[in-house]
Scaffold this active site. Sequence first.
Site, PDB file in Angstrom:
ATOM      1  N   TRP A 319       0.832  -1.211   0.000  1.00  0.00           N
ATOM      2  CA  TRP A 319       0.000   0.000   0.000  1.00  0.00           C
ATOM      3  C   TRP A 319       0.865   1.258   0.000  1.00  0.00           C
ATOM      4  O   TRP A 319       0.403   2.356  -0.298  1.00  0.00           O
ATOM      5  CB  TRP A 319      -0.955   0.003   1.204  1.00  0.00           C
ATOM      6  CG  TRP A 319      -0.307   0.179   2.561  1.00  0.00           C
ATOM      7  CD1 TRP A 319       0.783  -0.482   3.035  1.00  0.00           C
ATOM      8  CD2 TRP A 319      -0.692   1.097   3.598  1.00  0.00           C
ATOM      9  NE1 TRP A 319       1.095  -0.061   4.311  1.00  0.00           N
ATOM     10  CE2 TRP A 319       0.202   0.912   4.684  1.00  0.00           C
ATOM     11  CE3 TRP A 319      -1.702   2.044   3.731  1.00  0.00           C
ATOM     12  CZ2 TRP A 319       0.109   1.654   5.871  1.00  0.00           C
ATOM     13  CZ3 TRP A 319      -1.789   2.764   4.925  1.00  0.00           C
ATOM     14  CH2 TRP A 319      -0.892   2.570   5.976  1.00  0.00           C
ATOM     15  N   GLU A 461       0.259  -2.680  12.730  1.00  0.00           N
ATOM     16  CA  GLU A 461       0.189  -4.139  12.605  1.00  0.00           C
ATOM     17  C   GLU A 461       0.355  -4.891  13.918  1.00  0.00           C
ATOM     18  O   GLU A 461       0.203  -6.109  13.955  1.00  0.00           O
ATOM     19  CB  GLU A 461       1.279  -4.600  11.634  1.00  0.00           C
ATOM     20  CG  GLU A 461       0.993  -4.194  10.216  1.00  0.00           C
ATOM     21  CD  GLU A 461       2.150  -4.509   9.281  1.00  0.00           C
ATOM     22  OE1 GLU A 461       3.293  -4.650   9.758  1.00  0.00           O
ATOM     23  OE2 GLU A 461       1.903  -4.586   8.074  1.00  0.00           O
ATOM     24  N   LYS A 572       2.494   0.407  16.403  1.00  0.00           N
ATOM     25  CA  LYS A 572       3.686   0.436  15.555  1.00  0.00           C
ATOM     26  C   LYS A 572       3.778   1.733  14.756  1.00  0.00           C
ATOM     27  O   LYS A 572       4.825   2.339  14.641  1.00  0.00           O
ATOM     28  CB  LYS A 572       3.642  -0.750  14.590  1.00  0.00           C
ATOM     29  CG  LYS A 572       4.815  -0.832  13.642  1.00  0.00           C
ATOM     30  CD  LYS A 572       4.705  -2.062  12.750  1.00  0.00           C
ATOM     31  CE  LYS A 572       5.872  -2.162  11.792  1.00  0.00           C
ATOM     32  NZ  LYS A 572       5.718  -3.265  10.843  1.00  0.00           N
ATOM     33  N   GLN A 573       2.658   2.150  14.184  1.00  0.00           N
ATOM     34  CA  GLN A 573       2.710   3.289  13.267  1.00  0.00           C
ATOM     35  C   GLN A 573       1.356   3.972  13.204  1.00  0.00           C
ATOM     36  O   GLN A 573       0.355   3.422  13.665  1.00  0.00           O
ATOM     37  CB  GLN A 573       3.117   2.810  11.882  1.00  0.00           C
ATOM     38  CG  GLN A 573       2.107   1.892  11.236  1.00  0.00           C
ATOM     39  CD  GLN A 573       2.698   1.112  10.070  1.00  0.00           C
ATOM     40  OE1 GLN A 573       3.392   0.130  10.250  1.00  0.00           O
ATOM     41  NE2 GLN A 573       2.430   1.560   8.868  1.00  0.00           N
TER      42      GLN A 573
HETATM   43  C1  BGC Z   1       4.688  -1.738   7.635  1.00  0.00           C
HETATM   44  C2  BGC Z   1       3.693  -1.756   6.508  1.00  0.00           C
HETATM   45  C3  BGC Z   1       4.412  -1.469   5.228  1.00  0.00           C
HETATM   46  C4  BGC Z   1       5.557  -2.436   5.029  1.00  0.00           C
HETATM   47  C5  BGC Z   1       6.371  -2.121   3.807  1.00  0.00           C
HETATM   48  C6  BGC Z   1       5.796  -2.734   7.355  1.00  0.00           C
HETATM   49  O1  BGC Z   1       6.763  -2.657   8.341  1.00  0.00           O
HETATM   50  O2  BGC Z   1       4.068  -2.043   8.843  1.00  0.00           O
HETATM   51  O3  BGC Z   1       2.683  -0.799   6.732  1.00  0.00           O
HETATM   52  O4  BGC Z   1       3.530  -1.537   4.166  1.00  0.00           O
HETATM   53  O5  BGC Z   1       6.416  -2.385   6.127  1.00  0.00           O
HETATM   54  O6  BGC Z   1       6.935  -0.842   3.895  1.00  0.00           O
END
Ligand code: BGC
Length: 719
Positions: A319, A461, A572-573
């Site tokens: 994404w 996540e 996490k984000q």
């Molecule tokens: C993140 C995802 C992201 C992926 C690739 C993961 O660590 O949680 O949101 O799409 O990395 O960058």
Amino acid sequence: MRAFTITADKFTAENIPHCGNKFLIGNGYFGIRGTMEEYTKEHMPAVNMAGIYDKVGDAWRESVNAPNPLSTYVKINGKKLALPDAEPISHKQELDIAKGIHTRCTTWQTEGGEVCVTCERFADMARRNAVGMRYTLKTDFDCTAEITTGIDGDVWDINGPHFVKIDTASRGDIEAVSGTTGEKGIIVTAQECVSYRFDGEINVRCGEKQVLKTITFTAKANTEYCFEKTALIYASCDEKPCTDAADELNYADLKREHIAAWERIWDVSEVEIDGDDEAMLALNYSIYHLNCIAPRGLSGISIPARGLSGQVYKGAVFWDTEMFMIDYYIHTEPAVAKTLLQYRIDTLCGAKTKAAEYGLDGAYYAWESQEGGFEACSDYNVVDVFTKRPMRTYFRDKQYHVSAAVVYGIMKYINATGDTGILSEGALEVIIECARMYRSLLIKKADGSQYEIRDVVGPDEYHERVSNNAYTNKMAQFVFKTAYDMIKALDNDSYDELNKRYDLEKLLDVFKDSYENMYIPQPSEDTGLIEQFDGYFKLEDVSVDEVRSRLLDPKEYWGGAYGVAADTQVLKQADVVAMLSMFKNDYNAEIMRKNWEYYEPRTEHGSSLSACMYSLLSCHIGNPDAAYPLFMKSASADMNPGGKEWAGGIYIGGTHPASEGGAWIVAVKGFAGIDIADGELVCNPNLPKKWKKLSFKLMFKGELYCISIENGKGTINKI
Ligand code: BGC
């Protein structure tokens, strides 16, 4: 374009992986890691190919690295001088981002005296298959020198080896190495021609995996001995076959055309910031990376999460592309943005297959998408560092928000380019199929009032299988509304045409019902806070540091069923904050501020996608100075060592184009406050204190505009 140079002044072995990313060169067709010419596969050199994948046995399917045509080392009086084994007395690595040229200069002290090697190279921006390299040796004493240069087919792989057959050849002035992949039999070739103007004895060896040419000569003190190499990289699956031959190319011509191509890019892309050279460098460095990976003139591919820096994350598209990177291309080179969206249109079939696999209607895009929309994400994405067993994760199954990101990307493109034609070229079908997928996720709440979505993984996540993730629900609602509006906007002919394939009247009813009755977690009346998902506020409320202190191993995975963060409020984000920064017009500044203040201290920023979202929201609530450090973090993601390299035993290093695209979004949509209102570009600037002036160019609806912000005022002029 002003001169911008990125430099490393000394050599440290532990920084080899970091420098490989930091000093990357690329042209969208391949990326070449910033490693030294003498490195062999242990030190991760890579010519990483865009859109070519291979799978070996049960290992993860991943992108393929081409045979490496840069491979070169020297011997002086019979003794090999090569990093990292031979320690240098000085070493400098540089990236000229204005010209896309990488250089290194290394000096070793030997018994006889000093030996200095310099090399410049580029991934040709004007001729996608070409690589140019100029290598120089100089000693301060007379000696016998050997330069060995060639193509190394023994490439670095994470889940390889991908070449089941390697052919080496030397004919006339051309050397070539071709590797054939096991899964699809794709032949990836590097071909090269070496030219030099000094006397030497030549010996060419075609080995099993390499072709090496050794030039042995007597080097005179303080004399430069130089060779130039023109190389070509191509694959048997290329849509447009390479028609050049390495011995017909001339280094100086290639270099001139390459620099001119970068000049054309910078003419539109350069951002100037008066009063903050550090930020200006970091932002333009981010833009440099976005250009190294842009699939110009290519089709059927998009941009992987780690760009073209190697096989991390399987070279797959996430994404990240539509949420964080596409904005830059939309506003500087819309044709590239269209190629990225075309990839999603072309892979709709893969997305439908995935939806059907989960018993869903419509299109569920791959979480980690490879060619044809192939889902590369496995059920077991991280490894338990204690038991060494793979851990079940639900990224593949439950990150439904990826389909909404595709729709969001399409709408950003249409709104900024005015290219509604893309809808009839397949984008409308993508939108409808994504809406159908979300519809099949809806469940009536127990009281029958609204629809909810249960059992998902949101952008954060660390908390898996949660219900009513505010971000996911809001995005689903956005998709329903978009599908409804786009069908409604069809002219009669297009409506009738599409009506042959869908019962549009029924779909309109269904989508209307879905967006009108979608449950969106609302700000609490007392606190103004939006709960990230059902039950989030009941989780243990501890600091990020406290959670970190509970780790028994630094590489331990924080999320999943038993991760240290899973039962806490640590995320996490950006999740709620991502939603607020995208839908800023739906919330008032006070709500946005309260949520920023609540969620930021609870965010690990464990993904490089996080800082830019927090930064953007800070701008939206009028706090550019709080936005600034997060912007810098985002823009410098690949500049400084120390980025996150491990997640539960899996190596995740590489470049961070989403973070870099996010930095561009913050500068343009945050600090400059560029927005589209009633179909027009508007500007509500909010610059950080030390920025005296910010100026850049933007493409909007086919026209190029010059934006300049000074003294709190923005001007938008058509060029
Ligand atoms: C993140 C995802 C992201 C992926 C690739 C993961 O660590 O949680 O949101 O799409 O990395 O960058």
